[in-house]
Enzyme design. Structure first.
Site, short mmCIF file in Angstrom:
data_model
loop_
_atom_site.label_atom_id
_atom_site.label_comp_id
_atom_site.label_asym_id
_atom_site.label_seq_id
_atom_site.Cartn_x
_atom_site.Cartn_y
_atom_site.Cartn_z
N ASN A 33 -1.14 -6.67 -4.74
CA ASN A 33 -1.69 -5.74 -5.72
C ASN A 33 -0.60 -4.94 -6.43
OD1 ASN A 33 -1.63 -4.43 -2.88
ND2 ASN A 33 -1.63 -2.69 -4.26
N ASP A 87 -7.62 -4.21 -5.38
CA ASP A 87 -6.74 -4.71 -4.32
C ASP A 87 -7.06 -6.17 -3.98
OD1 ASP A 87 -4.68 -4.69 -2.43
OD2 ASP A 87 -6.09 -4.31 -0.81
N GLU A 138 0.82 -1.21 0.00
CA GLU A 138 0.00 0.00 0.00
C GLU A 138 0.86 1.27 0.00
OE1 GLU A 138 -1.43 -2.99 1.28
OE2 GLU A 138 -2.55 -2.57 -0.56
N TRP A 140 -11.11 -15.18 10.27
CA TRP A 140 -9.80 -14.55 10.05
C TRP A 140 -8.66 -15.41 10.62
CZ3 TRP A 140 -9.87 -10.82 6.61
CH2 TRP A 140 -8.73 -10.05 6.41
CA CA Z 1 -2.89 -5.05 -0.99
#
Ligand code: CA
Length: 579
Positions: A274, A316, A197, A486
C-alpha cells in the site's frame, strides 16, 4: 615398501571418500534453475523461481493419497508458539525450516533428527505488523540465508548453523522488518522490506549471496534514488509525477513478500504494498509504484515494466501478491504470461515480457471498490465506495468494502498445474467497515490514518480454495472452508492439490474436480506452505503447523470466530507406507 605405500594411498583414499560423504553438496545456480524439475530436493521458495509450486512427483496420487501417513514430526519448542508460515527447503537429506521469532531449524529429512537451530537475538523494539512470522529461507553454495524481524539478513553455514555473514537491510527503529523468503538469482540474494504500515520506503535489493555485499538497490516509490555497485543508478520514476508534495518521502510500497524470477525473460517480478498512509485523501494521484507488480532487471536493478493493480489504493489492498510465470494458449497463440491473484479481489493475467494487460476477473463474490477493468487495464472505480476524507471533527465517512484489507488473497502462495492448466488460489470472502482519520508521519509510529472492522460475508464459510482457468477467469471448482484460508498451496503430477486449514488439517484435493481425498489433523492451525520431494524411491510431503499470522490480530469479527484455535509449532512429514 611398495605394499606400504599402496596401503597408505588406499587409506588416504578411504579417508577422502569418508570426508566427501559427510561434506554436503553445495547448492549451485544449476540446482536453482532446475528446482521445478528436480524431484529429490526443494531448494527455492516456490518450487522453482517461477513460483508455480508444481511437483512432477506422482507416487502420491488420487488413488494412493488415502494412505498418506505421518513419518515423523518435530516441535519448534520453547514458548514461541506463534504463526508458522514457512515453506521448508530440502537439500541433500536435510530439511531447513524457519519458525516464528526468526528461528531456523536443520533436521534430517528421513528421521527428523535435529541437526542444529539458529535463534536470532531480537531487540525489544521490533515492529512486525502481522505476527512474528517467517516465510522461509534461501539456499546457495554452502549457505542457508534468511531474514529476521529486526530487518537483518543472516547467512548460516548449512552444515553447522554458524553465522557466515550478517547484514542490516534497514533500521528496525523506523518500522522496517523482514519476514519473506529471500530469492537467489544468478548468485545474488534478492530481498525486499516489510513495514508498509509505518511510512517506510519499500525497495528491492540484490547482494552477492556469498558475501552479503550490496550490488544494487531499487526503491519502489517514485523520487528515490537507486544504486548499483555503490553509485547512483537513477531515480525511481519521476519525482512528483503521481505523488503530491513531500508525501513520497514516506510513501510505503513495502516489498514485504518475496518475488519470483523468470529465466526466460530474465526478469524479477516483485509486488509492492500500500501507499502510506492508508488515508488516500492525503495523497491524490496514482502513487507509483505502490500496489503494483514491478519487473526488474536482475543485473542492474532497473525497473523494466510495471503494472499497478490498485491505483491510488485507499483500502490497504497492497499488491504484493506473487506473479507466477506460465505459458498460456489463447486464441491459438502461445503467450508468455504471468498471473497474480490480487488482494483487491481480481485475478490478473499479464504478458510477462512487457507487462501488457490481458485480463482481470474477480475471484471472490464481491468487489465493491471497482466493477471491473477496462481493456487498457484500468479499474472501473466506484468513487462512493472509497472511505471519505476526515472532517474537522475527525473521522470521515465510513464505507463497507469487500474484500477486506486482509485481502481476497493475502500472502499465502497459490499453485499452478501445467497438467490441468488451472491456478489454485486460497481465497477469502470478507468485507470491512473502513473510515479515515487525520494522520501525520512520526518515525517508528503506525502511519495509517484509518480505522476498520473486518466482517465475514457469509455464515457458513470465509475461506475458499478456488481452481481458476486463466484463459477465461472462470472458477472451475471450489472448496469452501469455515475459517479463513491462510496457508500456501502445492499442486502435483499425481493430480493433487494440497493446502492447510486453520482448523488444523492438511488436506488433499483432486486437482481436476476439487473432491477432498485426504486430510490429517496436525494439532494446530496450518498456515504453512506444503512441499513434496523424493528420497530412496519414496515420495514425502511436509508442512509446518502453528496457528497465527494477521487474522487473529486484525480480523475483527472474524478473529472472534477463530479465537479458540490452539497455538502450535510443528513440522509434519508424511509418506505412503511401504507395501
Ligand atoms: Ca499493507
Amino acid at each position: 615398501m611398495a605394499f606400504k605405500r599402496n596401503l597408505s594411498k588406499a587409506i588416504s583414499l578411504v579417508a577422502f571418500l569418508a570426508a566427501a560423504d559427510v561434506m554436503a553438496r553445495p547448492v549451485t545456480d544449476e540446482d536453482i534453475a532446475n528446482d521445478a524439475k528436480a524431484t529429490d530436493s526443494v531448494v527455492t521458495y516456490g518450487i522453482g523461481t517461477q513460483g508455480q509450486r508444481f511437483s512432477s512427483l506422482d507416487k502420491v496420487n488420487t488413488e494412493t493419497v488415502a494412505k498418506l501417513t505421518p513419518v515423523w514430526a518435530y516441535s519448534f519448542g520453547g514458548e514461541k508458539m506463534r504463526g508458522q508460515e514457512s515453506q521448508p527447503l530440502i537439500h541433500d537429506g536435510t530439511i531447513y525450516v524457519t519458525g516464528s521469532y526468526s528461528r531456523l531449524f536443520a533436521l534430517d529429512a528421513r528421521t527428523g533428527q535435529h541437526k542444529w537451530t539458529y535463534e536470532a537475538r531480537l531487540p525489544d523494539g521490533i515492529m512486525p505488523c502481522c505476527d512474528v512470522i517467517n516465510r522461509g529461507a534461501a539456499l546457495y553454495d554452502n549457505l542457508v540465508i534468511f531474514g529476521t524481524l529486526d530487518a537483518k539478513l543472516v547467512a548460516l553455514d548449512k552444515e553447522t548453523g554458524k553465522v557466515v555473514w550478517k547484514k542490516e537491510l534497514e533500521d528496525y527503529k523506523a518500522g522496517y522488518s523482514f519476514s519473506a523468503a529471500p530469492m537467489i538469482v544468478k548468485g545474488k540474494v534478492i530481498t525486499g522490506v516489510s513495514g508498509g504500515e509505518f511510512g517506510i520506503v519499500g525497495k528491492v535489493e540484490a547482494r552477492d549471496a556469498k558475501t552479503g555485499e550490496l550490488i544494487w538497490s531499487r526503491p519502489t516509490v517514485e523520487g528515490h534514488m537507486g544504486t548499483l555497485n555503490g553509485k547512483d543508478n537513477g531515480i525511481t520514476g519521476t519525482t512528483n509525477a503521481s505523488w503530491p508534495g513531500d508525501m513520497w518521502k514516506t510513501g510505503g510500497a513495502a516489498t514485504w513478500l518475496g518475488g519470483t524470477y523468470d529465466p526466460e525473460t530474465n526478469l524479477i517480478f516483485y509486488g509492492t504494498g500500500n501507499p502510506a498512509p492508508w488515508n488516500s485523501h492525503t495523497r491524490p494521484g496514482d502513487n507509483l509504484y505502490s500496489s503494483s507488480t514491478l519487473a526488474i532487471d536482475p543485473d542492474t536493478g532497473k525497473i523494466v515494466w510495471h503494472y499497478q493493480t490498485t491505483p491510488h489504493d485507499g483500502w490497504d489492498f497492497d499488491g504484493v501478491n506473487e506473479l507466477v510465470s506460465f505459458d498460456m494458449m489463447k486464441d491459438g497463440k502461445l503467450i508468455k504470461a504471468g498471473a497474480k491473484a490480487d488482494r483487491n479481489g481480481f485475478f490478473f493475467v499479464l504478458d510477462r515480457t512487457n507487462g501488457k494487460f490481458i485480463s482481470a476477473t474477480p475471484f471472490v463474490t464481491k468487489t465493491t471498490w471497482a466493477t471491473g477493468f477496462d481493456s487498457a487495464g484500468k479499474p472501473k472505480v466506484v468513487p462512493e465506495n472509497r472511505p471519505g476524507a476526515p472532517v474537522a471533527e475527525g473521522k470521515g465517512k465510513s464505507v463497507f468494502s469487500a474484500p477486506a484489507f486482509l485481502g481476497a488473497k493475502n500472502w499465502m502462495p497459490m499453485a499452478y498445474s501445467p497438467d490441468t492448466k488451472l491456478f489454485y488460489v486460497p481465497a477469502n470472502e470478507w468485507g470491512m467497515d473502513i473510515w479515515n482519520e487525520p494522520i501525520s508521519y512520526k518515525k517508528g509510529a503506525a502511519y495509517l490514518g484509518a480505522g476498520f472492522t473486518i466482517k465475514p460475508l457469509y455464515e457458513d464459510y470465509i475461506g475458499a480454495l478456488r481452481a481458476i482457468d486463466p484463459t477465461t477467469g472462470k472458477i472451475v471448482w471450489e472448496y469452501k472452508n469455515p475459517a479463513p484460508l491462510w496457508g500456501g498451496v502445492l499442486a502435483t503430477k499425481g493430480n493433487l492439490v494440497f493446502t492447510g486449514t486453520p482448523e488444523g488439517f492438511l488436506k488433499a484435493f483432486d486437482a481436476k474436480t476439487g473432491k477432498e481425498l485426504w486430510k490429517f489433523q496436525t494439532g494446530s492451525g496450518v498456515v504453512g506452505v506444503p512441499v513434496t520431494w523424493e528420497a530412496d524411491g519414496e515420495q514425502y510431503v511436509a508442512v509446518a503447523s502453528g496457528w497465527g499470522g494477521a487474522v487473529p490480530l486484525w480480523g475483527g469479527e472474524v478473529a472472534k470466530k477463530v479465537k479458540d484455535i490452539s497455538q502450535g509449532g510443528m513440522l509434519w512429514v508424511f509418506k505412503l507406507p511401504k507395501s
